[in-house]
Motif scaffolding. Sequence first.
Motif, PDB file in Angstrom:
ATOM      1  N   GLN A   1       0.761  -1.173   0.027  1.00  0.00           N
ATOM      2  CA  GLN A   1      -0.079   0.056   0.014  1.00  0.00           C
ATOM      3  C   GLN A   1       0.817   1.344   0.064  1.00  0.00           C
ATOM      4  OE1 GLN A   1      -2.710  -0.411   3.298  1.00  0.00           O
ATOM      5  NE2 GLN A   1      -4.117  -1.645   2.234  1.00  0.00           N
ATOM      6  N   SER A   2       2.130   1.269  -0.437  1.00  0.00           N
ATOM      7  CA  SER A   2       2.762   2.417  -0.761  1.00  0.00           C
ATOM      8  C   SER A   2       2.526   2.977  -2.008  1.00  0.00           C
ATOM      9  CB  SER A   2       4.254   2.020  -0.600  1.00  0.00           C
ATOM     10  OG  SER A   2       4.590   1.544   0.701  1.00  0.00           O
ATOM     11  N   LEU A   3       2.845   4.192  -2.206  1.00  0.00           N
ATOM     12  CA  LEU A   3       2.886   5.135  -3.311  1.00  0.00           C
ATOM     13  C   LEU A   3       4.198   5.490  -3.985  1.00  0.00           C
ATOM     14  CD1 LEU A   3       0.870   6.844  -5.062  1.00  0.00           C
ATOM     15  CD2 LEU A   3       1.367   8.709  -3.838  1.00  0.00           C
ATOM     16  N   GLY A   4       4.538   4.938  -5.299  1.00  0.00           N
ATOM     17  CA  GLY A   4       5.626   5.111  -5.823  1.00  0.00           C
ATOM     18  C   GLY A   4       5.599   6.337  -6.515  1.00  0.00           C
ATOM     19  N   ILE A   5       6.774   7.036  -6.307  1.00  0.00           N
ATOM     20  CA  ILE A   5       6.866   8.709  -6.903  1.00  0.00           C
ATOM     21  C   ILE A   5       8.156   8.208  -7.741  1.00  0.00           C
ATOM     22  CG2 ILE A   5       7.528  10.819  -6.399  1.00  0.00           C
ATOM     23  CD1 ILE A   5       4.916  10.356  -5.124  1.00  0.00           C
ATOM     24  N   ALA A   6       7.918   8.626  -9.132  1.00  0.00           N
ATOM     25  CA  ALA A   6       8.944   8.499  -9.985  1.00  0.00           C
ATOM     26  C   ALA A   6       9.560   9.839 -10.420  1.00  0.00           C
ATOM     27  CB  ALA A   6       8.404   7.891 -11.443  1.00  0.00           C
ATOM     28  N   ILE A   7      10.940   9.836 -10.281  1.00  0.00           N
ATOM     29  CA  ILE A   7      11.629  11.068 -10.523  1.00  0.00           C
ATOM     30  C   ILE A   7      12.873  10.927 -11.421  1.00  0.00           C
ATOM     31  CG2 ILE A   7      11.314  11.943  -8.132  1.00  0.00           C
ATOM     32  CD1 ILE A   7      14.151  11.186  -7.346  1.00  0.00           C
ATOM     33  N   GLN A   8      13.107  11.947 -12.345  1.00  0.00           N
ATOM     34  CA  GLN A   8      14.127  11.949 -13.392  1.00  0.00           C
ATOM     35  C   GLN A   8      15.127  13.042 -12.928  1.00  0.00           C
ATOM     36  OE1 GLN A   8      13.119  13.126 -17.211  1.00  0.00           O
ATOM     37  NE2 GLN A   8      15.097  12.980 -18.137  1.00  0.00           N
ATOM     38  N   PHE A   9      16.460  12.421 -12.779  1.00  0.00           N
ATOM     39  CA  PHE A   9      17.423  13.399 -12.390  1.00  0.00           C
ATOM     40  C   PHE A   9      17.594  14.536 -13.418  1.00  0.00           C
ATOM     41  CE2 PHE A   9      19.413   9.385 -10.249  1.00  0.00           C
ATOM     42  CZ  PHE A   9      18.285   9.703  -8.860  1.00  0.00           C
ATOM     43  N   ILE A  10      17.946  15.632 -12.953  1.00  0.00           N
ATOM     44  CA  ILE A  10      18.321  16.667 -13.954  1.00  0.00           C
ATOM     45  C   ILE A  10      19.569  17.591 -13.623  1.00  0.00           C
ATOM     46  CG2 ILE A  10      16.701  18.158 -13.205  1.00  0.00           C
ATOM     47  CD1 ILE A  10      16.003  19.309 -15.791  1.00  0.00           C
ATOM     48  N   GLY A  11      20.397  17.879 -14.586  1.00  0.00           N
ATOM     49  CA  GLY A  11      21.413  18.848 -14.484  1.00  0.00           C
ATOM     50  C   GLY A  11      22.855  18.384 -13.819  1.00  0.00           C
ATOM     51  N   LEU A  12      22.965  17.067 -13.698  1.00  0.00           N
ATOM     52  CA  LEU A  12      24.137  16.690 -13.052  1.00  0.00           C
ATOM     53  C   LEU A  12      25.188  16.582 -14.078  1.00  0.00           C
ATOM     54  CD1 LEU A  12      22.752  13.460 -10.902  1.00  0.00           C
ATOM     55  CD2 LEU A  12      23.483  15.483 -10.090  1.00  0.00           C
ATOM     56  N   GLU A  13      25.261  16.570 -15.093  1.00  0.00           N
ATOM     57  CA  GLU A  13      26.112  16.914 -16.264  1.00  0.00           C
ATOM     58  C   GLU A  13      26.621  18.005 -16.245  1.00  0.00           C
ATOM     59  OE1 GLU A  13      22.310  17.253 -18.716  1.00  0.00           O
ATOM     60  OE2 GLU A  13      23.065  16.233 -16.830  1.00  0.00           O
ATOM     61  N   MET A  14      26.336  19.064 -15.627  1.00  0.00           N
ATOM     62  CA  MET A  14      26.714  20.220 -15.950  1.00  0.00           C
ATOM     63  C   MET A  14      27.835  20.796 -15.219  1.00  0.00           C
ATOM     64  SD  MET A  14      23.477  22.812 -16.513  1.00  0.00           S
ATOM     65  CE  MET A  14      24.538  24.132 -16.690  1.00  0.00           C
ATOM     66  N   THR A  15      28.060  20.121 -13.988  1.00  0.00           N
ATOM     67  CA  THR A  15      29.238  20.357 -12.999  1.00  0.00           C
ATOM     68  C   THR A  15      29.999  19.289 -12.636  1.00  0.00           C
ATOM     69  OG1 THR A  15      27.985  20.054 -11.012  1.00  0.00           O
ATOM     70  CG2 THR A  15      28.016  22.247 -12.039  1.00  0.00           C
ATOM     71  N   VAL A  16      31.175  19.265 -12.337  1.00  0.00           N
ATOM     72  CA  VAL A  16      32.099  18.485 -11.823  1.00  0.00           C
ATOM     73  C   VAL A  16      31.766  17.685 -10.709  1.00  0.00           C
ATOM     74  CG1 VAL A  16      34.550  17.946 -10.694  1.00  0.00           C
ATOM     75  CG2 VAL A  16      34.215  19.496 -12.609  1.00  0.00           C
TER      76      VAL A  16
ATOM     77  N   GLY B   1      28.310  17.330  -9.925  1.00  0.00           N
ATOM     78  CA  GLY B   1      27.326  16.615 -10.476  1.00  0.00           C
ATOM     79  C   GLY B   1      27.654  15.517 -11.028  1.00  0.00           C
ATOM     80  N   ARG B   2      28.780  15.141 -11.906  1.00  0.00           N
ATOM     81  CA  ARG B   2      29.545  14.168 -12.718  1.00  0.00           C
ATOM     82  C   ARG B   2      29.967  13.273 -11.625  1.00  0.00           C
ATOM     83  NH1 ARG B   2      30.578  18.101 -16.167  1.00  0.00           N
ATOM     84  NH2 ARG B   2      32.720  18.419 -15.694  1.00  0.00           N
ATOM     85  N   LEU B   3      30.562  13.735 -10.634  1.00  0.00           N
ATOM     86  CA  LEU B   3      30.880  12.947  -9.398  1.00  0.00           C
ATOM     87  C   LEU B   3      29.818  11.985  -8.650  1.00  0.00           C
ATOM     88  CD1 LEU B   3      33.810  15.026  -7.765  1.00  0.00           C
ATOM     89  CD2 LEU B   3      34.281  13.064  -9.312  1.00  0.00           C
ATOM     90  N   THR B   4      28.799  12.963  -8.467  1.00  0.00           N
ATOM     91  CA  THR B   4      27.594  12.321  -8.011  1.00  0.00           C
ATOM     92  C   THR B   4      26.840  11.152  -8.935  1.00  0.00           C
ATOM     93  OG1 THR B   4      26.953  14.424  -6.700  1.00  0.00           O
ATOM     94  CG2 THR B   4      24.991  12.834  -7.304  1.00  0.00           C
TER      95      THR B   4
END
Length: 265
Positions: free
Chosen positions: A216-231, A233-236
Amino acid sequence: MKPRNIVSSLERAALFDVAVQERALAVVTLQDGDGWVTFKARFLERDAKGRFFVLDHLPIDNETLPNLTPGQCVGVSFRQRSRKLLFATVVEARGHYVLDDKTSVPAVRYRWPASLTEFQRRAYYRTPVPEGVHLAATVWGGGVSARVAPRAQSLPVFQGELADLSCGGAMILLPAPVTPGWTEDALLGAELQLGDEHPPIQVDARYRGTRPEREQSLGIAIQFIGLEMTVDGRLTLQRIAAAVQRLHRRSFAADRRDWNSKFRM
């Protein structure tokens, strides 16, 4: 396979050669105030000696294109065979690209990247979190910056755990009957434990919808954004890729244990 930084000028030129020959589709991301804009473009030209490359600037699927200006920083990603390649660059100029004597298309010239980060495309396939593994996840509206803004004290924050993970996004399980009420593509902030003995990551993401999940949980779908723009972010992204590998190995080991047993449920 671990993510790889490509700094060789010859290898970068070869990758761009193929992208131009195939008119490969790129995804371009830029920050717009507190939000993000993403659009698609195709490779038209590359010049390693001139240190630039050119993408068209034509709307695809009726998308609205941003008004790019010289000096603007953007992130670019594109696929090539089993790889996904990411890099940051800068807008140099807007104009037109001449296809032949009678035809030209709107285009943008970008600075040649100093390096590219290569991921295997399978890192972008969502990997379920195995049973018995609990990775805390927190999500809220308005992006990462909203939690440090003056209105942060009144900001609704929802706590749950990861159901699956990839370098492109995640599914977060929230206890029912939670209903955040976000609209499609709304900007979210998320804090995710990756189980790697490091502090949790914080990422901007887009809301991609909900669906009923187990218990009975609710699934929240998310799409990451912006990680490619910084060092950072790319390490993340590299940390996320390593977490995806660990989850895949653990799921495979659990499945193999069941295969070797004659016990059935």
